[in-house]
Design a protein around this motif. Structure first.
Motif, short mmCIF file in Angstrom:
data_model
loop_
_atom_site.label_atom_id
_atom_site.label_comp_id
_atom_site.label_asym_id
_atom_site.label_seq_id
_atom_site.Cartn_x
_atom_site.Cartn_y
_atom_site.Cartn_z
N PRO A 185 38.41 -15.11 -24.51
CA PRO A 185 37.19 -14.35 -24.82
C PRO A 185 36.01 -14.71 -23.92
N PHE A 186 36.20 -15.62 -22.97
CA PHE A 186 35.09 -16.14 -22.17
C PHE A 186 35.07 -15.49 -20.78
N ARG A 187 33.86 -15.46 -20.19
CA ARG A 187 33.72 -15.05 -18.80
C ARG A 187 34.04 -16.23 -17.90
N LEU A 188 34.88 -16.02 -16.90
CA LEU A 188 35.37 -17.11 -16.06
C LEU A 188 34.69 -17.09 -14.70
N THR A 189 34.83 -18.20 -13.99
CA THR A 189 34.21 -18.34 -12.66
C THR A 189 34.82 -17.37 -11.66
N GLY A 190 36.10 -17.18 -11.72
CA GLY A 190 36.76 -16.25 -10.81
C GLY A 190 37.35 -16.94 -9.59
N HIS A 191 37.87 -16.14 -8.70
CA HIS A 191 38.59 -16.67 -7.54
C HIS A 191 37.66 -17.43 -6.60
N ILE A 192 38.12 -18.59 -6.15
CA ILE A 192 37.40 -19.40 -5.16
C ILE A 192 38.32 -19.62 -3.98
N PRO A 193 37.88 -19.28 -2.76
CA PRO A 193 38.75 -19.45 -1.58
C PRO A 193 39.20 -20.90 -1.41
N LYS A 194 40.42 -21.07 -1.02
CA LYS A 194 40.98 -22.40 -0.83
C LYS A 194 40.65 -22.92 0.57
N GLY A 195 40.39 -24.21 0.67
CA GLY A 195 40.17 -24.85 1.97
C GLY A 195 38.71 -24.91 2.37
N MET A 196 38.47 -25.70 3.41
CA MET A 196 37.11 -25.88 3.93
C MET A 196 36.73 -24.72 4.84
N PRO A 197 35.45 -24.39 4.91
CA PRO A 197 35.01 -23.34 5.84
C PRO A 197 35.12 -23.83 7.29
N TYR A 228 42.45 -23.82 -9.69
CA TYR A 228 42.17 -24.14 -11.10
C TYR A 228 40.70 -23.91 -11.44
N PHE A 229 39.83 -23.96 -10.42
CA PHE A 229 38.41 -23.72 -10.68
C PHE A 229 38.16 -22.30 -11.19
N ALA A 230 39.06 -21.37 -10.90
CA ALA A 230 38.87 -19.99 -11.32
C ALA A 230 38.86 -19.85 -12.83
N PHE A 231 39.43 -20.83 -13.56
CA PHE A 231 39.52 -20.74 -15.02
C PHE A 231 38.37 -21.47 -15.72
N ILE A 232 37.38 -21.97 -14.97
CA ILE A 232 36.25 -22.65 -15.59
C ILE A 232 35.33 -21.60 -16.20
N PRO A 233 35.02 -21.68 -17.50
CA PRO A 233 34.09 -20.70 -18.11
C PRO A 233 32.68 -20.85 -17.53
N LYS A 234 32.02 -19.74 -17.30
CA LYS A 234 30.66 -19.77 -16.78
C LYS A 234 29.70 -20.45 -17.75
N ALA A 235 29.94 -20.31 -19.03
CA ALA A 235 29.07 -20.93 -20.02
C ALA A 235 29.11 -22.45 -19.94
N VAL A 236 30.27 -23.01 -19.56
CA VAL A 236 30.39 -24.47 -19.41
C VAL A 236 29.56 -24.94 -18.23
N LEU A 237 29.62 -24.23 -17.13
CA LEU A 237 28.81 -24.61 -15.96
C LEU A 237 27.32 -24.48 -16.27
N ALA A 238 26.96 -23.45 -17.01
CA ALA A 238 25.55 -23.29 -17.40
C ALA A 238 25.11 -24.45 -18.29
N ALA A 239 25.99 -24.88 -19.20
CA ALA A 239 25.65 -26.00 -20.09
C ALA A 239 25.47 -27.29 -19.29
N ILE A 240 26.25 -27.48 -18.24
CA ILE A 240 26.12 -28.68 -17.40
C ILE A 240 24.75 -28.72 -16.74
#
Length: 674
Positions: free
Chosen positions: A317-329, A454-466
């Protein structure tokens, strides 16, 4: 006589005046005498030796001196601080730094992902800016506890001036890094002194509330717009019917959980003395402490695992962070232009207008100056907190921060500088040297290469709480009571800065607050404290003593002039101006002093300048101001005994051999009477 003979004669006269000091008494305080008043005609042997050395040094090439100075061992250790501690690095240092680096790294990763939302950028940009600054600080930093990365202040100000564009954010990082290095070269660290403690506290408190407000939309799931605190809250209330209950409950629950885990470090099991605890008790205490310091990572890991399970079963039921590119720029120069791109109405992507380099710089405006100053102020607050009374090299910190931001911009990162909360974790984790920053950077690099899926599954609300649980403690309400007890007027610029930064856009608010604080300083300098006393010598000669408590500059000279003329017009007694505290003056002051002397001469009233410094006397020489100067109490006593003021003026006119000699001759005349 020779210069040395003049020096001996002057010192003998000083000894005589000190013996006669007991004969001169006052109804309040005694005169504060300067024991060494020299004009350009009286030079000590130390001054002659310094002039000789200066002439010898001038014969050497400037380039040669510069190269020799750079290559000195002392200079190299000062500008490359790792040369001091690295030769003594041992295994205990390595173990302590690895533990601290691992703990702080677990804090930096979720904070980096969260702060990127404050800047208005995708989450990966928060990690791009979290490792190169750490690597640079290992070599150039001076504070072992300080860690370089994204902070609430840096993130919010980047958003204010880059407006969510990654191209402008990266270029802003690059340009501000160059400006910081230029400031270090010209030793402009003193600019932070123009931001007073109350203004800095008001600004930081306002930033904490603004950042918390910006994260409320992720916790509530509503839309927010606006450039200020009030506008953001108004827009969120307008969209309150679209609130997401699941995200709201998760976000506030995580805030309370993080605040509770923050107090874990205070929990101790067993006796107070660590030596009396059993091995099991020590292990449990170490685990509790680690859980408290790594609370951000712990909460992220727990709720990411829960979200992965729910998402796998189609019940998330949560909004997730979404896809994050792998590797360094890939390392590259920052973008010096923005290519125009068409928008996509279906996907809700607005079009992007093209900009060249000058247009990008123009859009950043005076943020190029404000951001380095505020970043330096934040970095210095970290260094002062952990310096333990040691002197801080502000120039070296500017170099480290500037080079760190340039290196960060080459890897598509945004602004970074020292952060107090992260540095406190580093200190509590037992860091021993700057090498802890290296291990922090390694943790971030490993996360970019192996954990992004795995970062793609972090809820946005958790990051906001941090973010909210971290910045809420930056509201500096605790300084209000001490400030009220010490000097209540300092609350005015602090509260004004707090209100301005909330109501106005941040860059305008801090600029207005600094301007108001400077007006307070100018008003204070324009109203010096002047002491008026009626004294009497042992011979029974009465006079008025006027003592200004600071230098004479243009805001204060009219106030001082009115006080002198007012006190002089009330009686015909001689007026003695005690210039002990007047260490500087300007052209406006010279004009006012000249008019004061003329006014006293027209009404045949004597005015004497006591202890006027030679550096100030030289300023008055250009206006042909004929002063009566005394440098000891015996000379002042003799000058007051002269009943004829006109005869004193005539003697000054006869002694005046030229325009540039009038003040010096008056000074010599008064000294000769001693």
């Amino acid at each position: 006589m020779s210069t040395l003979e003049n020096e001996v004669t002057f010192r003998k006269q000083t000894e005589v005046s000190q013996n006669l000091e007991a004969q001169f008494h006052s109804s309040s305080t005694d005169f504060i005498l300067m024991t060494d008043h020299r004009t350009s005609k009286y030079k000590s042997m130390e001054q002659l030796e310094a002039i000789k050395q200066e002439k010898e040094a001038s014969s050497t090439s400037c380039c040669t001196r510069f190269v020799k100075n750079i290559c000195r061992k002392k200079t190299l250790k000062k500008r490359l601080p790792f040369l001091t501690w690295l030769p003594h690095y041992n295994r205990k240092d390595c173990i302590g730094d690895i533990m601290a680096g691992f703990t702080v790294g677990l804090t930096v990763i979720p904070q980096g992902l969260a702060y990127s939302g404050v800047v208005g950028l995708p989450p990966e940009y928060g990690l791009y800016g979290a490792f190169m600054g750490c690597f640079v600080y290992v070599l150039l930093g001076t504070c072992k506890d300080s860690t370089i990365g994204s902070t609430a202040v840096a993130s919010l100000m980047t958003f204010q001036f880059a407006q969510g564009s990654w191209q402008r954010s990266v270029l802003l990082t690059f340009l501000t890094g160059i400006i910081e290095i230029i400031m270090a070269i010209f030793k402009l660290g003193c600019l932070v002194e123009f931001v007073s403690g109350p203004v800095s506290a008001g600004f930081t408190s306002a930033v904490a509330l603004i950042v918390s407000t910006s994260q409320m939309r992720s916790m509530l799931g509503v839309k927010s717009e606006g450039d200020s605190f009030l506008q953001t809250w108004i827009s969120m209330f307008r969209d309150i019917e679209n609130i997401r209950v699941a995200d709201t409950c998760l976000g506030f629950g995580c805030v309370f959980l993080l605040l509770a885990m923050r107090s874990f470090s205070r929990i101790k099991i067993g006796p107070e003395d660590n030596a009396q605890r059993s091995r099991c008790q020590r292990i449990v205490n170490a685990f509790i402490k680690f859980l408290g310091t790594s609370r951000n990572a712990s909460v992220v890991i727990i709720f990411t695992l829960i979200t992965m399970y729910l998402d796998g079963n189609g019940m998330n039921p949560f909004r997730l962070t979404g896809h994050i590119p792998k590797g360094m720029p890939s390392p590259s120069l920052p973008p010096f232009s923005i290519e125009p791109q068409p928008g996509n109405i279906t996907a809700g992507i607005p079009p992007v207008e093209g900009q060249n380099f000058l247009e990008m710089v123009q859009s950043m405006g005076y943020g190029l100056i404000i951001i380095p100053i505020m970043a330096l102020l934040e970095t210095m607050s970290v260094c002062k907190a952990f310096s333990k009374g040691k002197q801080i090299d502000i120039t070296q910190e500017m170099i480290a921060c500037g080079v760190g931001n340039i290196a960060t911009s080459l890897f598509s990162g945004y602004r970074c500088n020292g952060g107090l909360a992260r540095s406190a974790v580093n200190n509590a984790s037992g860091c021993r040297t700057n090498m802890s920053n290296f291990y922090i950077g390694i943790i971030v690099v490993l996360a970019l290469n192996f954990l992004t899926e795995y970062f793609a599954f972090i809820p946005k609300a958790v990051l906001a709480a941090i973010i909210i649980s971290a910045v809420i403690f930056q509201v500096q309400y605790q300084i209000v009571t001490p400030m009220w007890r010490s000097k209540r007027s300092d609350l005015v610029p602090g509260i004004f800065a707090f209100i301005c930064c909330l109501v106005m856009p941040l860059e305008i608010g801090i600029t207005v607050a600094i301007g108001v604080n400077l007006l307070f300083i100018l008003y204070h300098s324009a109203r010096p404290k002047i002491t008026l006393e009626q004294l009497e010598t042992v011979q029974g000669i009465k006079f008025v003593k006027i003592t200004p408590d600071r230098c004479l500059i243009f805001p204060s000279v009219e106030f001082v002039r009115n006080m002198i003329l007012k006190s002089g017009s009330k009686s015909t007694l001689p007026v003695v101006i005690d210039c002990t505290y007047i260490y500087a003056a300007d052209f406006t002051a010279a004009k006012v002093i000249s008019s004061i002397v003329d006014d006293f001469r027209r009404r045949n009233q004597k005015i004497i300048f006591f202890n006027l410094k030679p550096s100030v006397v030289s300023i008055f020489e250009g206006l042909n101001t004929r002063l009566v100067l005394c440098y000891n109490t015996h000379a002042l006593n003799q000058e007051l005994q002269d009943e004829s003021f006109t005869r004193s003026v005539d003697s000054l006119n006869r002694a005046e051999g030229g325009t540039s000699e009038c003040v010096s001759m008056a000074s010599t005349l008064s000294l000769a009477k001693s």
